[in-house]
Motif scaffolding. Structure first.
Motif, PDB file in Angstrom:
ATOM      1  N   LYS A  26       0.829  -1.215   0.000  1.00  0.00           N
ATOM      2  CA  LYS A  26       0.000   0.000   0.000  1.00  0.00           C
ATOM      3  C   LYS A  26       0.864   1.266   0.000  1.00  0.00           C
ATOM      4  N   SER A  27       1.813   1.307   0.938  1.00  0.00           N
ATOM      5  CA  SER A  27       2.653   2.501   1.024  1.00  0.00           C
ATOM      6  C   SER A  27       3.547   2.632  -0.203  1.00  0.00           C
ATOM      7  N   ALA A  28       4.073   1.524  -0.658  1.00  0.00           N
ATOM      8  CA  ALA A  28       4.952   1.561  -1.832  1.00  0.00           C
ATOM      9  C   ALA A  28       4.199   2.162  -3.016  1.00  0.00           C
TER      10      ALA A  28
ATOM     11  N   ALA B 170      -3.605   9.658   2.596  1.00  0.00           N
ATOM     12  CA  ALA B 170      -3.458   9.501   4.043  1.00  0.00           C
ATOM     13  C   ALA B 170      -3.012   8.073   4.318  1.00  0.00           C
ATOM     14  N   ASP B 171      -1.747   7.924   4.685  1.00  0.00           N
ATOM     15  CA  ASP B 171      -1.173   6.592   4.874  1.00  0.00           C
ATOM     16  C   ASP B 171      -1.318   6.186   6.338  1.00  0.00           C
ATOM     17  N   GLU B 172      -2.331   5.399   6.623  1.00  0.00           N
ATOM     18  CA  GLU B 172      -2.638   4.972   7.983  1.00  0.00           C
ATOM     19  C   GLU B 172      -2.599   6.164   8.942  1.00  0.00           C
ATOM     20  N   PRO B 173      -3.452   7.151   8.721  1.00  0.00           N
ATOM     21  CA  PRO B 173      -3.321   8.391   9.488  1.00  0.00           C
ATOM     22  C   PRO B 173      -3.716   8.245  10.951  1.00  0.00           C
TER      23      PRO B 173
END
Ligand SMILES: Nc1ncnc2c1ncn2[C@@H]1O[C@H](COP(=O)(O)OP(=O)(O)OP(=O)(O)O)[C@@H](O)[C@H]1O
Ligand SMILES: [Mg+2]
Lengths: 330, 342
Positions: free
Chosen positions: A53-55, A184-187
């Protein structure tokens, strides 16, 4: 905003691949992902840790470019491919038109810079605003995201704020230049549940007010159920199912999605028994066998699953796609 | 603020220990001050005459009293800033130090600034272009610089720039023709206070060679420290945030990376100050630069004990104060400490 533009696709991702060169070889962190994001909507990207996901998200804004990263595919943003855009061009997009809210605000904020100063810097990087005016805007923004006594908080250092307040600073930072897309990456993962709900509410309200499209990355389906318009479920670098919130949450087709949902009792109705965690662990290694990556953990796996990589296919409902060879049927 | 005061108060016991060590070392040193003094003043007189005058001198200096009494008297005088008088020439040790200490401080600060400049720029470049040919070259140079005999190169500098090219003066601090009369002892400050800008040119010319020699001896170490610190900070998440904001690489380095890297760099520089001070003492001898090192070496050769003792105390005190300064600098640099310790 008129109905015509509400459906406008502002980000169109095709066959995105992100590979990292690691000691053991090339790690396909993202392995051919298609996504579309429409103006003002919230697209949730769900999947367990290491699913890429982040990649994927970082690749969109060029934050994981480097000698050990290989990126392929297209990400069309107003006719421009973000994946091949030059760094100087991306700099003008980053922070201004696409911004990112990171998970761990304590680590993501500069410890030696005042909370407000970090937002002021973001504003002044893209707009010629006098310093004093940028500070006023920042204080207003702090108020908008629900930070207590914004006039004073802008002058605080990150370590002087609580975790929830810091995450709000992060959100204020993301929204500072009123971007078209907020990633929003796991905010809220670092926050406890009540604060989590408050922060998500803030994010949702502001998104509505500003018409910002949000890519919300999470592994928490509870978060998704509350805020997502559409959902893409990722597994081992691929999207295995995508559709509207209702389609994915209430009529899941892919066995992996069903497994995920079964482990969240409140979504599938009254709690009937113990939680069903999905057995086994995801493929994260360098070598991947052909065929469905989930097959080794899947109850429904059969002979057909080891053939070539299953593609996303349309189900009975429009916009609802999944990549199960068995069509989710035993 | 309370931390700053506490830190300053903590200096007192440290200084007391240092003072005691200096006192004991001076007493245990072979050859009593009285004997060398008597021998020095004796000229061609006989051994018995020397022994007689030695006893007189010992009584005069109070060296025949019990050690504890001597120690008490030593502390009492120290508390009144009475460091005694040189055996030669009736100068008070305090006034000798008053002239020598500013010269040493000037040299050390000049060398530190120069070393920070020469050392940190390549350090940042090497870190930013990690593993590039540039990085390899800079790293090799830094490593080589450890093994070079810098003070021999200082002599080479004297020969080339002073003797051959006659570009720079090679000894002293200021030509006597300028009739410099210290107010504070720091030439830069005195030039302003006394309104004598003409002092500055010759002062800098005299400072260049010793300061450069000293700076080069340390620059390689700074390069390595800066490179490591920048690499470490560069991997931090807030640097990714800075990039997300759309900042240019230059702004990221200046506003985020260097600021944060300055914390470990200041630590190392503070620790290095001791060896820089030691290096300054040697450099002064090479360049006949009238600082504490020059004073100390001459005093040792002449067995001028009060001066040796005073110079040792001054160096120890300077070193301690610099460490306090570094600690206080942290408070300025790092807001997390300000809150945490108050
Ligand atoms: N810079 C990198 N170099 C090498 N491997 C990486 C890098 N970044 C990510 N990876 C690997 O790529 C895979 C996907 O990582 P990614 O961070 O995208 O997962 P994620 O879905 O965001 O997981 P999480 O929920 O833990 O954040 C993981 O196996 C990870 O170890
Ligand atoms: Mg992640």
């Amino acid at each position: 905003m008129s109905a015509a533009t509400a459906d406008e696709v502002i980000l169109d991702v095709r066959d995105l691949k992100v590979g990292f060169t690691v000691r053991a070889g090339r790690l396909p962190a993202v392995d051919g992902v298609d996504l579309t994001l429409r103006r003002g909507e919230t697209l949730a990207l769900v999947g367990e840790s290491g699913s890429g996901k982040s990649a994927l998200a970082m690749a969109l804004v060029g934050l994981n470019r480097g000698p050990r990263t290989e990126i392929a595919g297209t990400a069309d943003f107003h006719g421009e491919n973000l994946l091949t855009a030059r760094e100087s061009r991306l700099r003008r997009i980053r922070g201004a038109r696409i911004a990112v809210v990171f998970q761990d605000a304590l680590a993501a904020l500069n410890p030696l810079q005042r909370a407000g100063g970090q937002v002021v810097e973001m504003i002044r990087t893209h707009h010629q605003v006098p310093r004093a005016e940028a500070w006023r805007q920042t204080a207003r923004l702090f108020g908008d995201v629900g930070i207590a006594s914004p006039e004073r908080s802008v002058r605080a250092y990150p370590h002087e704020l609580s975790g929830g307040m810091r995450q709000r600073v992060m959100i204020a930072l993301g929204l500072a230049n009123n971007p078209e897309i907020l990633i929003a990456d796991e905010p809220t993962t670092a926050l406890d549940v009540t604060i989590q709900a408050q922060v998500l509410q803030v994010l949702r309200d502001l998104q509505r007010d500003h018409g910002t499209a949000v890519i919300l990355i999470t592994h928490d389906l509870g978060v998704v159920a509350g805020v997502a318009d559409r959902i893409a479920v990722m597994y081992a670098g691929r999207v295995v199912e995508t559709g509207t919130r209702e389609q994915v949450l209430f009529r899941p087709r892919h066995p992996y999605t069903r497994g995920l949902l079964a482990s969240v009792p409140s979504l599938t109705g009254p709690v009937t028994g113990r939680l069903t965690a999905i057995g086994g662990s995801a493929l994260t290694g360098v070598d991947r066998p052909p065929g469905c990556a989930f097959a080794p953990r899947c109850d429904l796996a059969g002979a057909g699953c080891s053939a070539p990589v299953p593609l996303l296919r349309r189900g009975t409902e429009s916009g609802h796609l999944d990549a199960c060879v068995a069509g989710g049927q035993p | 603020m309370r931390y700053a005061v506490r830190r300053l108060l903590a200096v007192i016991p440290v200084l007391l220990v240092l003072v005691t060590i200096v006192f004991l070392v001076m007493r245990w040193l072979p050859g009593s001050p009285a004997s060398s003094l008597a021998a020095a003043g004796a000229g061609s007189s006989s051994t018995s005459q020397i022994t007689a005058s030695e006893a007189q001198i010992q009584a005069a200096l109070g060296l025949n009293r019990p050690v504890l009494a001597q120690y008490g008297r030593f502390l009492w005088r120290l508390a009144h800033l009475d460091l005694g008088t040189s055996f030669f020439g009736d100068n008070s040790v305090l006034s000798l130090l008053g002239q020598a200490l500013p010269a040493t401080i000037e040299l050390t600060i000049a060398a530190m600034l120069l070393a920070a400049l020469i050392g940190s720029v390549p350090g940042v470049l090497a870190a930013w272009r990690k593993d590039s040919p540039l990085d390899v070259v800079i790293r090799s140079c830094a490593t080589v610089s450890f093994s070079l005999p810098w003070f021999a190169l200082g002599v080479l500098g004297i020969v080339i720039f002073g003797v051959q090219l006659k570009l720079l003066p090679t000894i002293g601090r200021l030509p006597s023709s300028l009739n410099y009369a210290p107010t504070t002892g720091f030439v830069l400050i005195d030039a302003i206070v006394q309104d004598r800008p003409a002092l500055l040119g010759p002062w800098l010319q005299h400072l260049v060679l010793p300061a450069t020699t000293l700076a080069l001896s340390m620059a390689g170490y700074i390069t390595r420290t800066v490179r490591a610190a920048v690499l470490e900070v560069r991997g931090e998440e807030f640097v990714r945030t800075a990039r997300m904001k759309g900042l240019t690489e230059r702004a990221i380095i200046a506003r985020h990376v260097l600021r944060n890297a300055s914390l470990p760099i200041v630590t190392v520089l503070g620790l290095q100050f001791g060896s820089l001070l030691g290096g300054a003492l040697i450099t002064e001898v090479v360049f006949s630069y009238p600082g504490v090192g020059d004073l100390l070496v001459n005093a040792v050769l002449e067995r001028d004990y009060p001066v040796v003792q005073g110079a040792a105390l001054a160096v120890a005190a300077l070193y301690t104060l610099v460490n306090v300064g570094v600690d206080l600098l942290y408070l300025v640099l790092d807001p997390r400490l300000r809150k945490g310790v108050a």
